[in-house]
Scaffold this motif. Sequence first.
Motif, PDB file in Angstrom:
ATOM      1  N   PHE A 126      -4.032  67.684  65.284  1.00  0.00           N
ATOM      2  CA  PHE A 126      -4.360  66.326  65.706  1.00  0.00           C
ATOM      3  C   PHE A 126      -5.747  66.250  66.331  1.00  0.00           C
ATOM      4  O   PHE A 126      -6.455  65.264  66.178  1.00  0.00           O
ATOM      5  N   PHE A 133      -0.042  70.284  63.273  1.00  0.00           N
ATOM      6  CA  PHE A 133       0.923  69.684  62.347  1.00  0.00           C
ATOM      7  C   PHE A 133       1.999  70.698  61.979  1.00  0.00           C
ATOM      8  O   PHE A 133       3.166  70.399  61.908  1.00  0.00           O
ATOM      9  N   LEU A 156       4.577  68.227  63.340  1.00  0.00           N
ATOM     10  CA  LEU A 156       5.153  67.818  62.062  1.00  0.00           C
ATOM     11  C   LEU A 156       5.600  69.040  61.273  1.00  0.00           C
ATOM     12  O   LEU A 156       5.578  69.060  60.053  1.00  0.00           O
ATOM     13  N   CYS A 189       3.838  56.204  69.004  1.00  0.00           N
ATOM     14  CA  CYS A 189       3.595  55.555  67.708  1.00  0.00           C
ATOM     15  C   CYS A 189       2.723  54.322  67.865  1.00  0.00           C
ATOM     16  O   CYS A 189       1.831  54.078  67.047  1.00  0.00           O
ATOM     17  N   LEU A 243      -0.779  55.493  68.395  1.00  0.00           N
ATOM     18  CA  LEU A 243      -1.327  55.941  67.114  1.00  0.00           C
ATOM     19  C   LEU A 243      -1.703  54.748  66.261  1.00  0.00           C
ATOM     20  O   LEU A 243      -2.747  54.715  65.606  1.00  0.00           O
ATOM     21  N   CYS A 301       2.047  60.764  59.929  1.00  0.00           N
ATOM     22  CA  CYS A 301       2.905  60.820  61.112  1.00  0.00           C
ATOM     23  C   CYS A 301       4.211  60.068  60.892  1.00  0.00           C
ATOM     24  O   CYS A 301       4.862  59.676  61.868  1.00  0.00           O
ATOM     25  N   LEU A 344       7.361  60.540  62.994  1.00  0.00           N
ATOM     26  CA  LEU A 344       7.358  59.979  64.339  1.00  0.00           C
ATOM     27  C   LEU A 344       7.770  58.521  64.299  1.00  0.00           C
ATOM     28  O   LEU A 344       8.507  58.030  65.153  1.00  0.00           O
ATOM     29  N   SER A 388       6.206  66.041  55.433  1.00  0.00           N
ATOM     30  CA  SER A 388       6.616  64.968  56.335  1.00  0.00           C
ATOM     31  C   SER A 388       7.423  63.904  55.593  1.00  0.00           C
ATOM     32  O   SER A 388       8.176  63.163  56.208  1.00  0.00           O
TER      33      SER A 388
END
Lengths: 147, 775, 275
Positions: free
Chosen positions: B174, B235, B245, B266, B269, B316, B319, B547
Amino acid sequence: MSDTAILQNHLFVGAVLFALGLIGFLVRRNVIVMFLCVELMLQGVALSLVSWSRYHGDWGGQMLVIFIITVAACEAALGLALVWIMAQRGGSLDIAIWQTLRERDQAPYTDREVPEEDRSVEDWPQLTPAGVEPVHPREEDMYRSHV
Amino acid sequence: MFEAISLRTLLILIPALPLSGAILTAIFGPAILRRQSHWPTVLGLAASCICSLMLAVKWQGQLPQDGKAGQGVEEVVTLWEWVGIPQAYAPSPATGLAAIAATENHAPLDFRIDVSLRIDTLTATMLVMVTLISTLVAVYSVGYMHGDEGYWRFFSYLSLFVFSMTMLVTVSNFVMLYVFWEGVGVCSYLLIGFWYRNPAAAAAGKKAFLVNRVGDFGFALALFLMWMTYGSLSFHDTDTVAGVLGARRFAGELSFVGGGVGTAICLLLMAGACGKSAQFPLHVWLPDAMEGPTPVSALIHAATMVTAGVYMIARCMPLFVAAPQAAWVVAWIGAGTALMAGLIALTQFDLKRVLAYSTVSQLGYMFLALGMATLGGVTAGMFHLFTHAFFKALLFLGAGSVMHAMGNVIDMRRFGGLRHRLPITHATFAIGCLALAGIFPLSGFWSKDAILAAVHDQAHATGASSYRVLYGMAMGTAFLTAFYTFRAFFMTFYGPQRIPEEAGHHAHESPKVMWIPLVVLALFAALVGPMLEWTHAFAHWLQYTPSLAMMAQAAGATGAPAAFHWDVAVTSTAVAVAGVALAAFLYLGHRREVAALQYVFRFGWMNPSEAPSDWESASPHAAAVANVTRPGGHPTVTGHCPSDHPSGSHGHEHGPGLLALPARLLKAVGCGLWSLLTLPLWLGQFVSPYQMSHSKFFVDEIYDVLIVGPLRGLAHISYVLDRVLVDGLVNGVGGLPVRLGGWLRKSQRGFVSLYGLLTVVGMVLVVVVSFWWGV
Amino acid sequence: MDWSGFLWAAADSSELATPIGPACACVAGRLLVAVALAALGLWCLLALDSKWTRRGGVGLAAGGVLLMASQLQLVQPWGDWLGFWLLAALAVLPAAAMIVSHRPVYSAIWFAVSLLGVASLLLWQGAQFLGLATMVVYAGAIVVTFLFVLMLALPAGYGRYDRISWGKLPVGVACLVASGLVGLCVWGLSPAPGAAGESPWQLAKPASTGMLSEDLLHPAHVAHLGSHLFTEYLLAIELAGVLLLMALVGAVSWMAQAQRYWQVPGDGVERTDHV
């Protein structure tokens, strides 16, 4: 006792020479004379040093005077070169012309009382003109055929 | 040879080639390459594109062939360790956020940032898209930027951007994501303000940068929160720590955090994504970014960089799945932005701005799809991202071609009927428009349909009315999209031929180096969609992303993946065709219809004195809002005072002398009264739908009043404080020696003897003092 | 840092004690008078420009100096006393004449004479080499160089600035400061009334006569000096040689570079405000 007396008197003479040189440096305006006065101050110091040397029976003072003489010689060479350059640039040996280096907004120093030229001492010997005067072709000068 | 190059090499080469191109151009461009400065960039990008394609093909070969969904495949190449702080993270029950890490291992975790590149299907998709389009745009720029004084600078920036973008989609951490997120932001800033001597361009660059900062602030907060919560920013899993992730979380060993913390992460983000992808309320920078060179608009502000937010949310997605409220917000933001931008695009006269708002609208579409938080939604969003990149780049490059021919005039009112002058541009632009409008069988149709289908599915699955509303909004946006696209198309290429005087004798088709990329992009825009969607190949390919694999598993458990819905397809096509037809009706040939429309929308019937008028009769230079909404030739309500009329109650005005003063007073009073009486009408005109749309819903103005103004005031107060208080203090302290020195300076009179005297006096003083105190 | 030792180059600070004491007041008063007299006399000599003030100045200055000298111990025996003061007069009086003289050439000549006095004082103290070196190097070489430069730079032999100074006040201040310096020295040297024969500076014990005559006052004085110079002070004497060479090169190069300036007529130097 006598040694102390000798030391004291020599130191006194040295101090007087130093003071005279100092006064000369401060009040004279001729660069070369100022320079001479500095040399006089050096002489005063040299005299004192030699006196201390004798008093203590130590060579250090005399050695120091040797180096003083050496440095004074160097100083005279360089200083006189500078004086010569300054005189050529400024057209005068007067230290006052270097006031041009003053701060910009300062008024210049001007002499208030300028003494009259003392002519009495200017009685240099006069040489009698010798030899025969050459013949001048005066006529030719006056009546030239062409310009 | 093909087999000889390993995945690792390819993965390193893809960003390295553009970077070396950028460095070479920057070093050799100004002095040596000059007019040939494009070569390092074009060659580097082309090589990078080939590498990306090879990578995708090789990766395809590495995927499990049984086609079973729910199996994530990834490979991580760690280059070196950037930061390593041992035992930086102490999971403590007191914080309450460390719950997950604490359950796994009570030992403190290291803060470790590796420069690691990852390859999975999502990354491969983005890499292919980014490098392909940037290669084409770079080739196009060779023609478009020809003769510009910053030629080498442009190509250097372009290469640097591609490097940052490829790194952005490749990194596996990230923090690195954030770094290159900022990297593309910087490149965007540099390229928007490329013509920095133009104040508008410089301001636009600044605006883009600052607005993005707002979003990035959220992103940064999200990273902090993520670190607090998960104890890792990677990740992927490492030996000791499960990545955010990583596979171990998908395996169910550890779970994703939901609840308040998850929603906060979230939403933060999403704030970052909103900034980068120009979603409401941070969308204001993108239209202004059109001040940059058109290839930049095509590459960065339409096709690639603005999709970084979409990519990030897709990346993501687990999430967001854990925090459905956040996903719901994403959907609403997306749908709202799509609708709003579509409405704004209806009335813009600047061709590039129409396309810019269209971009915002389409990005909103992608957000909407991602906000479904279903496998179908994510794949649809990514698919739309993929196809949109091609046809939006095509449209922008087409607009650039028009600009190039029209001498940098971009106001659609000033040119028209260009289809004979610019045949290739016309044809490719038509394909792009059809694709954007979502007409069968071009790319846009498939991707937009996939999104609509995803929303439709979600609405049916949950039965929530909010998803039905979203579906309706999406459908409305589809109509608007078709309408404004073809409005721009018809205004530019149809009708009587008009060419502005700036064009000179350049009003002809662009050189080959410019139209070949157009043709290539048109081919892609036409074919990518049907080829990839016909067999759901894209969705299947994307499902191997780790993911998304989890969601595929869940989808496999609950029901069929996103299917093709005939009803949705038919409806959307019908809506799109209706939009096109309305545009054709209003703008194809009979432009006077526009005046009637304006008359209706501006509530003209409220002001009987206002007659429908033809905006074409307005001054050709009148691009300003006021002149557009109040065309010349009809009296505006506020601009004129009744006393301007020769008739009326001012007959005594011609009597000068005693009566002059009262007459002036009367006139002033009359003016004031008239203004008061017409204020409601004036307001009505101000807030008419047309005006709202044309002024972009006054978002910029609202920001000016609410944010920029107060900040300016604060800055001014700080400035004054700084000037008066701080500077005064500093200057006062600093002035003390100056004043003291000024006083001492007077002693500098150029007397050597005086200096000597002062020296001696000082020496004597020292001697006396030292005697006195017996030093 | 021992400032007094640093400043009084001729004195070793460890031998100096602070002359604080009310007992000195009497000596100090006499010295103040002497300093004032000397300063006034020198001021008359330098700042005023008439025959009578000059003569009066000579008298005042001489009086002041003698008053100061009277505070010192007498050199004994009388023969030595006389010799010393003759030589001292040979050093001091030409020095005074030098700074008073209005003609730089005379100044230089008076300086040379003063050098002779100093050199003879050095010889009188047994410093044979230094005495001769001062005569040869200073009077023979340096003063002659001065005269050369004087002739080159000042062909007329004098300038109006040689007869004037900066004004009466600066001259007075300079005279006062310099006389005060001498007075300070005498104050330090003169014996305190309480301790007869001891100066307040608590001079350290002199070297014993035997030691002096063994080395410093040895007949082969110059040989001893040379042996010390080229053993203990070898490095210093080498450096002094290098310094002389550098000064030589420097002077020549300056003059060579300066050629440029005086060959340009009207070089823009401002020469108006000193007239």
